[in-house]
Scaffold this active site. Structure first.
Site, PDB file in Angstrom:
ATOM      1  CB  SER A 183      -0.960  -0.026   1.202  1.00 22.39           C
ATOM      2  OG  SER A 183      -1.961   0.948   1.063  1.00 22.39           O
ATOM      3  CG  ASP A 189      -7.528  -3.080  -2.027  1.00 23.94           C
ATOM      4  OD1 ASP A 189      -8.133  -2.408  -1.178  1.00 23.94           O
ATOM      5  OD2 ASP A 189      -6.290  -3.013  -2.186  1.00 23.94           O
ATOM      6  CG  HIS A 199      -6.004  -2.472   1.417  1.00 20.67           C
ATOM      7  ND1 HIS A 199      -5.463  -2.061   0.219  1.00 20.67           N
ATOM      8  CD2 HIS A 199      -5.298  -1.830   2.383  1.00 20.67           C
ATOM      9  CE1 HIS A 199      -4.481  -1.202   0.443  1.00 20.67           C
ATOM     10  NE2 HIS A 199      -4.364  -1.047   1.751  1.00 20.67           N
TER      11      HIS A 199
END
Length: 303
Positions: free
Chosen positions: A167, A240, A270
């Site tokens: 991320s 996600d 995610h």
């Protein structure tokens, strides 16, 4: 992993629901509290005081305090293999926007034990036991300081360097590699976004018309195009709920790397893509394809 804090004061939450003041209050919140929103370093509770140690996961390590050029002391873990460290790859682990490097040790342990890689982890400024407050400018300095330290280490400086970023950590990886491409042998990205302004409308739809106020940008969609020679593995969770999976697809298509691979995990959210079947097998196949492990190392990717 990308989290949003839930500590916006109640009276501000009320004002945000009022039609007349919505735009003004939302704009003010986004601009003034932006770093707190983007970098929730105190989540989960205790993250600024409690940092797990690699020895808890069977890894030998040293904890180093690095001083950045702007005078901030940051903490890093250097986990070297007990044997032949100078001849094995080194993972530079860049974590997501919540927690600290200690929360990522179970993943680091896989790289260390299964793939026989040295693993180096960083808690950015304002995270874990590192000093300072997080910001895009500051974290870029932290990442460069981290790399410079590794390049001066007698055991690690000549190893194959591979970034692994989740991320926000993926955005940090892209930025660092784009500025130091000749130092890296590969990059692994998981659930990374095109930029903060482009992910804000997805995380906070009520602020979609105010994303121009973002001063924390992390323009991965631009930076990744500067990376030409470094092999890249894209690991994407199809479900996600924080970063649109289309961002990873777009980053893959924007990438100018001559060697790139995309792996989609149909049930990956995610924060649990690492738990999906085939996740580490995909990394192992990427390592073999790009000759990042020697012949002996190739055996370690099979379980």
């Amino acid at each position: 992993m990308f989290f949003l804090p839930d500590y916006i004061p109640t009276y501000l939450q009320f004002l945000m629901t009022s039609t007349g003041l919505f735009v003004l209050v939302s704009a003010s919140l986004l601009y003034v509290f932006q770093c707190e929103l983007v970098y929730p370093a105190k989540f989960p509770e205790g993250s600024r005081h409690i940092v797990a140690k690699p020895s808890d996961f069977g890894m030998e390590y040293s904890e180093e305090i690095l001083s950045t050029k702007d005078g901030v002391n940051i903490r890093v873990y250097i986990c070297k293999l007990p044997q032949d460290a100078a001849n094995r790859p080194t993972i530079l682990f860049f974590h997501a926007n919540a927690g600290n490097m200690g929360h990522r040790l179970p993943i680091a342990q896989v790289f260390y034990s299964r793939f026989k890689c040295n693993v180096c982890l960083i808690s950015y400024r304002g995270y874990g036991l590192s000093e300072g407050r997080p910001s895009e400018k500051g974290i870029r300095i932290d990442a460069q300081t981290f790399l410079d330290y590794i390049l001066q280490d007698d055991d690690l400086k000549n190893t194959k360097l591979i970034t692994y970023g989740q991320s926000l950590g993926g955005a940090i990886s892209i930025d660092l590699v784009s500025r130091n491409e000749d130092k890296f042998s590969a990059m692994i990205l998981e659930n990374t976004f095109l930029s903060i302004p482009k992910v804000i409308p997805y995380i906070m739809p009520q602020l979609k018309y105010l994303s121009f106020l973002c001063h924390q940008v992390w323009p991965s969609e631009t930076s990744i195009q500067q990376i030409v020679h470094t092999p890249i593995l894209f690991l994407s969770g199809a479900r996600d709920e924080i970063v649109p999976p289309s961002h990873m697809v777009d980053l893959f298509e924007l990438s100018q790397s001559r060697n790139k691979d995309f792996k989609l995990f149909d049930n990956g959210l995610h924060n649990d893509t690492t738990l999906q079947d085939g996740y580490f097998e995909a990394i192992g196949e990427f390592f073999k394809k790009e000759n990042l492990l020697d012949d002996e190392g190739k055996e370690w990717v099979r379980i």
